[in-house]
Scaffold this active site. Structure first.
Site, mmCIF file in Angstrom:
data_model
loop_
_atom_site.group_PDB
_atom_site.id
_atom_site.type_symbol
_atom_site.label_atom_id
_atom_site.label_comp_id
_atom_site.label_asym_id
_atom_site.label_seq_id
_atom_site.Cartn_x
_atom_site.Cartn_y
_atom_site.Cartn_z
ATOM 1 N N ARG A 168 -45.023 -19.140 69.153
ATOM 2 C CA ARG A 168 -44.380 -20.331 69.749
ATOM 3 C C ARG A 168 -45.134 -20.822 70.993
ATOM 4 O O ARG A 168 -44.514 -21.228 71.989
ATOM 5 C CB ARG A 168 -42.919 -20.039 70.148
ATOM 6 C CG ARG A 168 -42.015 -19.703 69.020
ATOM 7 C CD ARG A 168 -41.801 -20.874 68.072
ATOM 8 N NE ARG A 168 -40.816 -20.519 67.076
ATOM 9 C CZ ARG A 168 -41.087 -19.831 65.964
ATOM 10 N NH1 ARG A 168 -42.328 -19.453 65.703
ATOM 11 N NH2 ARG A 168 -40.146 -19.537 65.109
ATOM 12 N N SER A 244 -33.457 -22.989 68.259
ATOM 13 C CA SER A 244 -33.410 -21.751 69.060
ATOM 14 C C SER A 244 -33.743 -22.083 70.511
ATOM 15 O O SER A 244 -34.778 -22.687 70.772
ATOM 16 C CB SER A 244 -34.436 -20.743 68.550
ATOM 17 O OG SER A 244 -34.217 -20.491 67.196
ATOM 18 N N GLU A 340 -37.444 -21.711 75.061
ATOM 19 C CA GLU A 340 -38.386 -22.341 74.130
ATOM 20 C C GLU A 340 -38.599 -23.838 74.404
ATOM 21 O O GLU A 340 -39.748 -24.283 74.485
ATOM 22 C CB GLU A 340 -37.911 -22.104 72.692
ATOM 23 C CG GLU A 340 -38.943 -22.493 71.672
ATOM 24 C CD GLU A 340 -38.437 -22.392 70.247
ATOM 25 O OE1 GLU A 340 -38.194 -21.275 69.777
ATOM 26 O OE2 GLU A 340 -38.310 -23.452 69.604
#
Ligand SMILES: Cc1cc2nc3c(=O)[nH]c(=O)nc-3n(C[C@H](O)[C@H](O)[C@H](O)COP(=O)(O)OP(=O)(O)OC[C@H]3O[C@@H](n4cnc5c(N)ncnc54)[C@H](O)[C@@H]3O)c2cc1C
Length: 345
Positions: A168, A244, A340
């Site tokens: 990520r 998320s 994130e």
């Protein structure tokens, strides 16, 4: 937004342009379409300064007022560049919708991206956090990309090494926001395709459909991924969210073994180099946040990792809840959850 080529539109409402549904206004927005040239864009932004690049707004937390110029890429087009016995190189313009692109490739008989179906957002944003799902990461299918370096005022081609992909993460997420404008991404799709069914839910779904292991096709994987995602994740159109909210933390073997002594059910996946990736959703749930609501924001009742806007939330409320969740997970497990989505202010 409906703005024309290189038109700088003032005072733009972005509340429908971010999946968290936060009320936000950009001081000005510059839309880039297929006819825009680097020189013209550099010229246009020189006086104003690009503050940020916005794609589909599915991985951002927007402040109420966004000063300076927000760039939106709306370039379109998909092209098969080369094909050999091993691989096809397919190029998509940054403004293409990611899911539509995945679907288009399948329809052309170019499999390889089906595990990444239904991830919201644009093609141009996909390399930024090296999108990943159901056992596949963008980096595994990446060939190269074309970007405009707005600082240097030149076109750059970037390969796998240049992008510094990690879980990520990439050079784009780490570096100065708005430095690189990704204009096209090239993918390397295997001609001798093999399904990736490592993810237990995926294998289970395919088995339930009665498809024999040696007869699984890319369309079966695509259908499975879409069905599983639809059953698990809240639809931002119904309950605004950014997917998320935290990354799965990666810890050392020692730290994992120490935690597993107290919590034998702790879900973890062994990684290269002796590290372990823990399930952030499990940690958040164990810390008591699943389904918990704090004013206008909360953690989803079925997916503890998804922070949702119940209506009228602000960026400050979102970030305050995120900080509370981080603090309680840190206190209970000694593990720091990393956020994130990117914050734009
Ligand atoms: C319901 C839901 C489920 C999700 N599931 C997943 C998942 O399974 N896996 C996963 O990895 N992510 C997932 N996400 C996160 C999100 O979909 C991805 O990060 C996606 O790539 C973001 O695309 P976007 O166009 O909306 O980018 P934005 O949110 O608009 O921007 C994200 C970042 O990319 C930058 N950016 C955007 N376009 C460009 C460009 N052309 N050039 C340079 N920088 C750019 C922005 O500056 C920002 O830093 C999910 C999100 C939601 C809402």
């Amino acid at each position: 937004l409906g703005c024309g080529l290189l038109e700088l539109v003032k005072n733009v409402d972005l509340s429908a342009s971010n999946t968290l549904g936060l009320a936000a206004r950009a001081q000005s927005v510059l839309c880039i379409d297929n006819d825009a040239s680097l020189a013209a864009v550099c010229e246009a932004v020189r006086g104003h300064g690009v503050q940020r690049v916005l794609g589909g707004g599915s991985n951002v937390v927007l402040a109420a007022e966004l000063p300076g110029v927000t760039v939106q890429v709306q370039t379109r087009g998909v092209q098969l560049l080369t094909q050999s016995a091993q691989a096809r190189v397919v190029q998509a313009q940054a403004g293409e919708c990611w899911h539509d692109f995945v679907q288009y490739c399948l329809a052309q008989g170019w499999p390889g991206l089906e595990n990444l179906a239904l991830i919201p957002g644009t093609v141009g944003a996909a390399p930024v956090q090296n999108i990943g799902a159901y056992g596949v990461e963008l980096a595994q299918r990446f060939h190269s990309l074309v970007a405009w370096d707005l600082q240097a005022g030149r076109v750059v081609e970037m390969g796998l090494q240049d992008c510094q992909f990690a879980y990520r993460d990439s050079v784009f997420k780490r570096a100065a926001p708005g430095r690189w404008l990704i204009v096209a991404v090239r993918f390397c799709l295997p001609v001798r395709w093999q399904p990736v069914l490592d993810y237990p839910d995926l294998q289970r779904y395919v088995d339930l459909q009665g498809v024999a292991s040696d007869a699984v096709e890319a369309q079966d994987v695509f259908d499975a991924v879409c069905a599983i995602r639809r059953s698990k994740l809240p639809d931002p159109a119904v309950l605004p969210n950014a997917g998320s909210f935290f990354k799965n933390p990666v810890v050392t073997r020692e730290q994992y073994l120490y935690l597993a002594r107290t919590w034998p059910d702790l879900p973890a996946h062994a990684q290269a180099g002796g590290f372990y990736k823990l399930a952030a959703g499990w940690l958040v749930e164990q810390a008591g946040w699943k389904g918990k609501r704090v004013g206008a924001v909360g953690m989803h009742e079925r997916q503890a990792l998804v922070l949702v806007n119940h209506g009228g939330a602000t960026a400050n409320q979102v970030l305050a809840l995120a900080a509370q969740v981080q603090a309680s997970v840190q206190q209970r497990f000694g593990v720091l959850l990393e956020q994130e989505p990117v914050v734009f202010s």
